[in-house]
Design a protein around this motif. Structure first.
Motif, PDB file in Angstrom:
ATOM      1  N   ASN A 248      14.044   6.947   2.652  1.00 45.37           N
ATOM      2  CA  ASN A 248      13.626   8.281   3.063  1.00 45.37           C
ATOM      3  C   ASN A 248      12.535   8.214   4.125  1.00 45.37           C
TER       4      ASN A 248
ATOM      5  N   GLY B 264       7.909   2.282   2.254  1.00 44.94           N
ATOM      6  CA  GLY B 264       7.402   2.684   0.955  1.00 44.94           C
ATOM      7  C   GLY B 264       8.375   2.515  -0.177  1.00 44.94           C
TER       8      GLY B 264
ATOM      9  N   ASP C  24       0.820  -1.223   0.000  1.00 42.74           N
ATOM     10  CA  ASP C  24       0.000   0.000   0.000  1.00 42.74           C
ATOM     11  C   ASP C  24       0.845   1.262   0.000  1.00 42.74           C
ATOM     12  N   ARG C  25       1.940   1.222   0.763  1.00 43.22           N
ATOM     13  CA  ARG C  25       2.716   2.448   0.920  1.00 43.22           C
ATOM     14  C   ARG C  25       3.745   2.626  -0.182  1.00 43.22           C
ATOM     15  N   PHE C  26       3.771   1.733  -1.133  1.00 43.78           N
ATOM     16  CA  PHE C  26       4.807   1.808  -2.158  1.00 43.78           C
ATOM     17  C   PHE C  26       4.761   3.158  -2.880  1.00 43.78           C
ATOM     18  N   ARG C  27       5.907   3.762  -3.044  1.00 45.71           N
ATOM     19  CA  ARG C  27       5.971   5.081  -3.653  1.00 45.71           C
ATOM     20  C   ARG C  27       6.339   4.949  -5.125  1.00 45.71           C
TER      21      ARG C  27
ATOM     22  N   CYS D 274      10.668  10.797  -3.276  1.00 49.79           N
ATOM     23  CA  CYS D 274      10.952  10.961  -1.848  1.00 49.79           C
ATOM     24  C   CYS D 274       9.671  11.034  -1.036  1.00 49.79           C
ATOM     25  N   GLY D 275       8.559  11.382  -1.661  1.00 46.59           N
ATOM     26  CA  GLY D 275       7.277  11.369  -0.968  1.00 46.59           C
ATOM     27  C   GLY D 275       7.013  12.567  -0.080  1.00 46.59           C
ATOM     28  N   LEU D 276       7.777  13.662  -0.246  1.00 44.11           N
ATOM     29  CA  LEU D 276       7.552  14.820   0.618  1.00 44.11           C
ATOM     30  C   LEU D 276       6.322  15.623   0.218  1.00 44.11           C
TER      31      LEU D 276
ATOM     32  N   VAL E 225       6.245  23.724  -3.207  1.00 43.20           N
ATOM     33  CA  VAL E 225       7.214  24.267  -2.256  1.00 43.20           C
ATOM     34  C   VAL E 225       7.960  23.140  -1.549  1.00 43.20           C
ATOM     35  N   ALA E 226       7.239  22.035  -1.249  1.00 48.12           N
ATOM     36  CA  ALA E 226       7.868  20.939  -0.511  1.00 48.12           C
ATOM     37  C   ALA E 226       8.811  20.120  -1.369  1.00 48.12           C
ATOM     38  N   CYS E 227       8.661  20.189  -2.681  1.00 51.08           N
ATOM     39  CA  CYS E 227       9.438  19.316  -3.561  1.00 51.08           C
ATOM     40  C   CYS E 227      10.884  19.779  -3.639  1.00 51.08           C
ATOM     41  N   PRO E 228      11.837  18.896  -3.424  1.00 51.45           N
ATOM     42  CA  PRO E 228      13.235  19.317  -3.474  1.00 51.45           C
ATOM     43  C   PRO E 228      13.765  19.551  -4.880  1.00 51.45           C
ATOM     44  N   ASN E 229      13.117  18.979  -5.876  1.00 54.40           N
ATOM     45  CA  ASN E 229      13.721  18.963  -7.213  1.00 54.40           C
ATOM     46  C   ASN E 229      12.981  19.796  -8.248  1.00 54.40           C
TER      47      ASN E 229
ATOM     48  N   THR F   1      12.391  12.071  -7.494  1.00 54.30           N
ATOM     49  CA  THR F   1      13.184  11.056  -6.803  1.00 54.30           C
ATOM     50  C   THR F   1      12.322  10.180  -5.905  1.00 54.30           C
TER      51      THR F   1
ATOM     52  N   ARG G  93      21.189   8.718  -1.460  1.00 58.38           N
ATOM     53  CA  ARG G  93      21.962   8.419  -2.684  1.00 58.38           C
ATOM     54  C   ARG G  93      23.453   8.382  -2.427  1.00 58.38           C
TER      55      ARG G  93
ATOM     56  N   GLU H  36       9.722  -2.177   2.120  1.00 61.33           N
ATOM     57  CA  GLU H  36       8.742  -1.698   1.150  1.00 61.33           C
ATOM     58  C   GLU H  36       7.389  -1.525   1.817  1.00 61.33           C
TER      59      GLU H  36
ATOM     60  N   MET I 251      14.677  18.701   2.957  1.00 64.34           N
ATOM     61  CA  MET I 251      14.975  18.173   1.626  1.00 64.34           C
ATOM     62  C   MET I 251      16.363  17.549   1.537  1.00 64.34           C
TER      63      MET I 251
ATOM     64  N   MET J 240       8.366   9.205   9.021  1.00 63.72           N
ATOM     65  CA  MET J 240       7.367   9.707   8.087  1.00 63.72           C
ATOM     66  C   MET J 240       5.984   9.123   8.377  1.00 63.72           C
TER      67      MET J 240
ATOM     68  N   ALA K  85       2.573  17.113   2.494  1.00 62.12           N
ATOM     69  CA  ALA K  85       2.463  18.569   2.385  1.00 62.12           C
ATOM     70  C   ALA K  85       1.098  19.004   1.900  1.00 62.12           C
TER      71      ALA K  85
END
Lengths: 160, 371
Positions: B158, B152, A52-55, A116-118, A78-82, A114, B71, B148, B64, B166, A122
């Motif tokens: 992360n 996740g 379920d939590r797979f990103r 990261c799930g941030l 805003v939360a996204c690093p990339n 990436t 990595r 996993e 961030m 998280m 948010a």
């Protein structure tokens, strides 16, 4: 003299024995194929279920009326690093004559993501989630830039 | 110029090992000075996978930064995340709940196990035993499944955020981890049967790549590689962080300092990790899995340092803050870089084939060296 002969044969004995112990382990799996846990991907694609939590990639949830929950507040951006998420907003005039901000396009650049799930925690309205899709390969790079809100979709009533 | 017994004149020559050599596990280029087959000098050349992670941290906000450290040393990514989180939490002076501490410790040890399993498999493959590669990955698969389900992702998890985790652990987490422990306790003796007692493997590792304790200390070789030389450097013992002060475990030390000793230390560490997880898994305390922090974290002015024990050795995170949303400077003291610097000392005088064994046993992860 005798010692060296003894050592010679005992070395051979330990060597053969150590090799046979290793062979015993591998031989065990030859006769017990049920203990092997290999999955036959891609043959099992239909029954393959991710957790379920797979990103996987980010998707926007739509209900049956083609309505989503995104208000265009740019919190995920805003939360996204990339710089993966890009929101192109528009103004809508509602019945009372007030201007309201809505999204025109929710652009998602998968090639920069990436996973990261941030962005998910948010989001104040839980409009986006991460899907279980992990097969991202495409033949053309431009296909990686996606518009997440479906054409003709609207914001759900009561979401602010 | 050297002269062999035959009276023929020989010359030293140079050869490049890598950057695309399968046994370097990445893009590492070693410039070897050889006399015949005997290594005279090893000079590592870096920079093929440099991504300027330290510089990227200077533009990012503190939340961030964490996904970038995934990595670096991707095999112990949870521990890397934790190092940054601990440094930030130290600066913010927030106290973690017991639940966070215990969960982080369990996942740390699972990460260490999975890293050592992969190392074991790859080490066998480097020395010509493909079977061990398959067996190592088979057992690692169960740990990646646990990751996993709870975190996740399988590799770049992360899972840590400044101020906790998280999400809470998955309801199946404890059950799966216990299943894994019972499974792996049966399988770990197989590792000994397959590789540790194998006569070919022993002859290729015993007495090869000797590193003395003094050299290990002066080069800063930490982790299992340092402990195999008798250098007591386990940060979990020296400066206990998270829940390591409440578990009972041994620091594995060996005095031989050769490849086989490094191998044995890692195998013994797997047993220790299993026992640490066993002590904690049944009594995860109740409590919050997150301590509230501000949405945009600003660290106070100052310098903050935190060190942790990854699967490869000591990782240090040094943050210089000017009181803004992003750090002024971040420096990672990565274990692989220091270990690689001792390569010359270890490999000189041995043959090229032994260099493969030495590289395997010091467990290099190239992105960790280059960052």
């Amino acid at each position: 003299m005798f010692k060296s002969i003894y050592n010679y044969f005992s070395d051979i004995y330990t060597a053969v024995r150590s090799l046979l112990t290793g062979m015993k382990v591998t031989g065990h799996y030859v006769f017990h194929p049920k203990e092997i846990i290999t999955q036959q991907y891609p043959e099992n694609r239909d029954e393959l279920k991710m957790f379920d939590r797979f990103r996987g990639e980010v998707v926007m949830l739509h209900d049956e009326n083609n309505e989503h929950k995104c208000t265009g507040c740019s919190a995920c951006d805003v939360a996204c690093p990339n710089g993966t998420i890009e929101i192109i907003s528009d103004w809508e005039i509602n019945e009372e004559g007030k201007k309201k901000k809505i999204i025109d396009k929710f652009v998602y650049h998968l090639q920069m993501c990436t996973m990261c799930g941030l962005c998910i925690p948010a989001c104040p309205t839980d409009a986006i989630v991460m899907s279980e899709d992990f097969e991202h390969a495409v033949f053309d790079r431009s296909k990686l830039t996606k518009v997440l809100n479906k054409p003709g979709s609207k914001i759900m009533d009561g979401i602010k | 110029m050297n002269e062999l017994k035959t009276g023929l004149e020989t010359q030293e020559y140079f050869i490049n090992m890598g950057p695309q050599h399968p046994s370097t596990h990445g893009v590492l280029r070693l410039m070897l000075t050889l006399d015949g087959e005997i290594i005279k000098n090893v000079e590592p050349h870096l920079g093929y996978i440099h991504r300027s992670i330290e510089k990227m941290c200077e533009k990012d906000q503190y939340r961030m930064i964490i996904h970038l450290t995934d990595r670096m040393d991707y095999l112990s990514c949870h521990i890397n995340n934790e190092a940054v989180c601990l440094a930030i939490e130290k600066a913010l002076e927030v106290e973690m709940t017991d639940r966070i501490k215990v969960i982080r410790t369990i996942i740390d040890e699972l990460t260490r196990l999975s890293s050592h399993q992969l190392w074991w498999g790859v080490m066998g493959m480097d020395l010509g035993a493909i079977t061990s590669f398959l067996y190592g990955f088979r057992d690692r698969e169960l740990i990646t499944d646990i990751f996993e389900e709870t975190c996740g992702a399988r590799l770049t998890m992360n899972y840590n955020i400044p101020g906790g985790l998280m999400f809470d652990i998955h309801p199946n987490f404890q059950k799966r981890t216990k299943e894994f422990i019972t499974h792996f306790k049966k399988k770990l003796p197989e590792y000994d049967d397959l590789l540790s007692n194998n006569v070919i493997f022993k002859q290729r590792t015993q007495g090869i790549g000797y590193l003395s304790k003094e050299d290990a200390i002066s080069y800063g070789v930490t982790g299992p590689s340092g402990r195999a030389s008798g250098f007591s450097c386990d940060v979990r013992k020296l400066e206990p962080y998270m829940a390591y002060d409440r578990v009972d475990f041994k620091e594995i030390l060996s005095t031989e300092g050769d490849c086989y000793a490094r191998y044995k230390v890692r195998i013994a560490e797997m047993w220790e990790s299993l026992s640490i997880i066993e002590q904690l898994i049944d009594n995860i305390p109740e409590g919050d899995f997150q301590v509230p922090t501000k949405k945009v974290i600003k660290l106070p002015k100052g310098e903050f340092y935190q060190r942790v024990e990854t699967a490869r050795g000591e990782l240090g995170v040094y943050i210089v803050s000017e009181g803004k949303v992003s750090p002024y400077r971040v420096k990672f003291r990565s274990p692989g870089f220091s270990t690689l610097s001792a390569m010359n000392k270890m490999a000189t005088g041995f043959k090229i084939a032994d260099l493969v064994a030495i590289m395997s046993t010091i467990d290099l992860v190239i992105p960790d060296i280059d960052r």
